[in-house]
Design a protein around this motif. Structure first.
Motif, mmCIF file in Angstrom:
data_model
loop_
_atom_site.group_PDB
_atom_site.id
_atom_site.type_symbol
_atom_site.label_atom_id
_atom_site.label_comp_id
_atom_site.label_asym_id
_atom_site.label_seq_id
_atom_site.Cartn_x
_atom_site.Cartn_y
_atom_site.Cartn_z
ATOM 1 N N LEU A 119 -7.461 5.731 -1.458
ATOM 2 C CA LEU A 119 -7.590 4.549 -0.599
ATOM 3 C C LEU A 119 -6.222 4.121 -0.076
ATOM 4 N N THR A 120 -5.239 3.994 -0.964
ATOM 5 C CA THR A 120 -3.928 3.496 -0.545
ATOM 6 C C THR A 120 -3.211 4.475 0.374
ATOM 7 N N ALA A 121 -3.385 5.770 0.129
ATOM 8 C CA ALA A 121 -2.767 6.765 1.007
ATOM 9 C C ALA A 121 -3.323 6.646 2.423
ATOM 10 N N THR A 122 -4.635 6.437 2.532
ATOM 11 C CA THR A 122 -5.273 6.297 3.843
ATOM 12 C C THR A 122 -4.854 5.005 4.527
ATOM 13 N N VAL A 123 -4.852 3.910 3.764
ATOM 14 C CA VAL A 123 -4.482 2.609 4.329
ATOM 15 C C VAL A 123 -3.023 2.623 4.777
ATOM 16 N N SER A 124 -2.131 3.232 3.989
ATOM 17 C CA SER A 124 -0.720 3.324 4.371
ATOM 18 C C SER A 124 -0.556 4.071 5.688
ATOM 19 N N ALA A 125 -1.280 5.193 5.832
ATOM 20 C CA ALA A 125 -1.215 5.961 7.077
ATOM 21 C C ALA A 125 -1.711 5.127 8.256
ATOM 22 N N ALA A 126 -2.758 4.335 8.030
ATOM 23 C CA ALA A 126 -3.290 3.487 9.096
ATOM 24 C C ALA A 126 -2.288 2.412 9.505
ATOM 25 N N PHE A 127 -1.606 1.805 8.515
ATOM 26 C CA PHE A 127 -0.599 0.791 8.825
ATOM 27 C C PHE A 127 0.598 1.398 9.554
ATOM 28 N N ILE A 128 1.023 2.579 9.125
ATOM 29 C CA ILE A 128 2.149 3.234 9.798
ATOM 30 C C ILE A 128 1.795 3.535 11.249
ATOM 31 N N ALA A 129 0.550 3.932 11.487
ATOM 32 C CA ALA A 129 0.099 4.241 12.845
ATOM 33 C C ALA A 129 0.093 3.005 13.736
ATOM 34 N N HIS A 172 0.819 -1.212 0.000
ATOM 35 C CA HIS A 172 0.000 0.000 0.000
ATOM 36 C C HIS A 172 0.859 1.271 0.000
ATOM 37 N N THR A 173 2.016 1.207 0.630
ATOM 38 C CA THR A 173 2.921 2.359 0.587
ATOM 39 C C THR A 173 3.379 2.621 -0.847
ATOM 40 N N VAL A 174 3.764 1.553 -1.549
ATOM 41 C CA VAL A 174 4.175 1.689 -2.950
ATOM 42 C C VAL A 174 3.009 2.190 -3.791
ATOM 43 N N GLU A 175 1.821 1.634 -3.558
ATOM 44 C CA GLU A 175 0.654 2.001 -4.364
ATOM 45 C C GLU A 175 0.249 3.452 -4.189
ATOM 46 N N THR A 176 0.609 4.067 -3.065
ATOM 47 C CA THR A 176 0.312 5.490 -2.885
ATOM 48 C C THR A 176 0.958 6.306 -4.007
ATOM 49 N N PHE A 177 2.153 5.903 -4.416
ATOM 50 C CA PHE A 177 2.869 6.622 -5.470
ATOM 51 C C PHE A 177 2.442 6.153 -6.864
ATOM 52 N N THR A 178 2.324 4.820 -7.051
ATOM 53 C CA THR A 178 1.993 4.317 -8.382
ATOM 54 C C THR A 178 0.567 4.673 -8.783
ATOM 55 N N THR A 179 -0.368 4.662 -7.823
ATOM 56 C CA THR A 179 -1.751 5.010 -8.170
ATOM 57 C C THR A 179 -1.893 6.501 -8.454
#
Length: 254
Positions: free
Chosen positions: A185-195, A55-62
């Motif tokens: 979606l991926t930006a939000t999910v990445s932030a949730a995983f980092i938290a 999801h971190t990667v997808e934040t940039f690719t999406t």
């Protein structure tokens, strides 16, 4: 070796990221599925960590893929608005569940369902002319797609794109819209995983997948625009059937 990084070790991940993003950008699915399968099944990365990396990667690719689809006028903005909020809410819930509970039990059932959807799309593509219709079930689909994407390490595209196509949505604008919503979606999910997991969850392999994905991302919008409707439907159905069936096989043989 550059800046202490072994480039030869990164090349396989760059190649995987490139191939996965080419497929995802053109067909609206598979980036998360391909990369999560590699990380979990081949490298033995824990599911929560693999999902966080992807999801971190997808934040940039999406972001790059979404920009490409917008440029090629592949986005239905009304559909975009109806998918966005439910998808983000589902993604946050899925990230929480995967970080705290083993959600892998449901995966074979979800993948079986998606494989059946893939077979049906193949039937529709080869039955004759594909008539576009206005999809009716959208918000619940966004919620379910966001949840399964975060909890399963991939699934937004397979769940949302395939079900919208089954309802009769245009393949080109469906793929473009789903890809564009996926950035948020991926930006939000990445932030949730980092938290919940912290930055320690990520590894250097994430960089390789990111490089490959960013190189391929701009081409997705062009492919979705140029490929005929029936061909897109056939490719989506075949990809969905094969990847879902393989995921079921892997889950049942462990």
């Amino acid at each position: 070796m550059i800046f202490g990084i072994d480039l030869s070790a990164l090349l396989p991940f760059i190649a995987v990221g490139f191939a996965a993003q080419m497929v995802d950008g053109a067909l609206g699915m598979a980036f998360g599925v391909i990369n999560s399968t590699l990380l979990v099944s081949v490298m033995g990365v824990p599911p929560a960590q693999a999902s966080a990396m992807v999801h971190t990667v997808e934040t940039f690719t999406t972001a790059a893929s979404g920009a490409s689809h917008i440029w090629h006028k592949n986005v239905n903005w009304k559909l975009f608005g109806r998918l966005l909020i439910p998808g983000v809410i589902g993604g946050v819930l899925g990230a929480y569940v995967l970080s705290n509970i083993d959600a892998s039990i449901a995966r074979p059932f979800v993948m079986t369902y998606l494989a059946s959807i893939g077979v049906y799309l193949l039937y529709r593509a080869w039955r004759g002319k594909v008539e576009p219709r206005e999809p009716k079930i959208i918000e619940p689909l966004g919620l379910a797609g966001g949840f399964l994407d975060a909890a399963g390490g991939g699934g937004w595209g397979p769940v949302v794109t395939s079900n919208l196509l089954v309802q009769g949505a245009s393949p080109r604008t469906t793929i473009g819209t789903v890809n564009t919503v996926e950035f948020f979606l991926t930006a939000t999910v990445s932030a949730a995983f980092i938290a919940t997991l912290g930055w320690a969850a990520f590894s250097l392999h994430t960089v390789g997948i990111l490089i490959g994905g960013l190189i391929a991302a701009p081409f997705g919008g062009l492919l979705a625009k140029r490929v005929p409707t029936r061909a897109l439907m056939t490719l989506v159905g075949a990809l969905l059937t094969l990847t879902s069936a393989y995921s079921v096989y892997v889950a049942l043989t462990r």
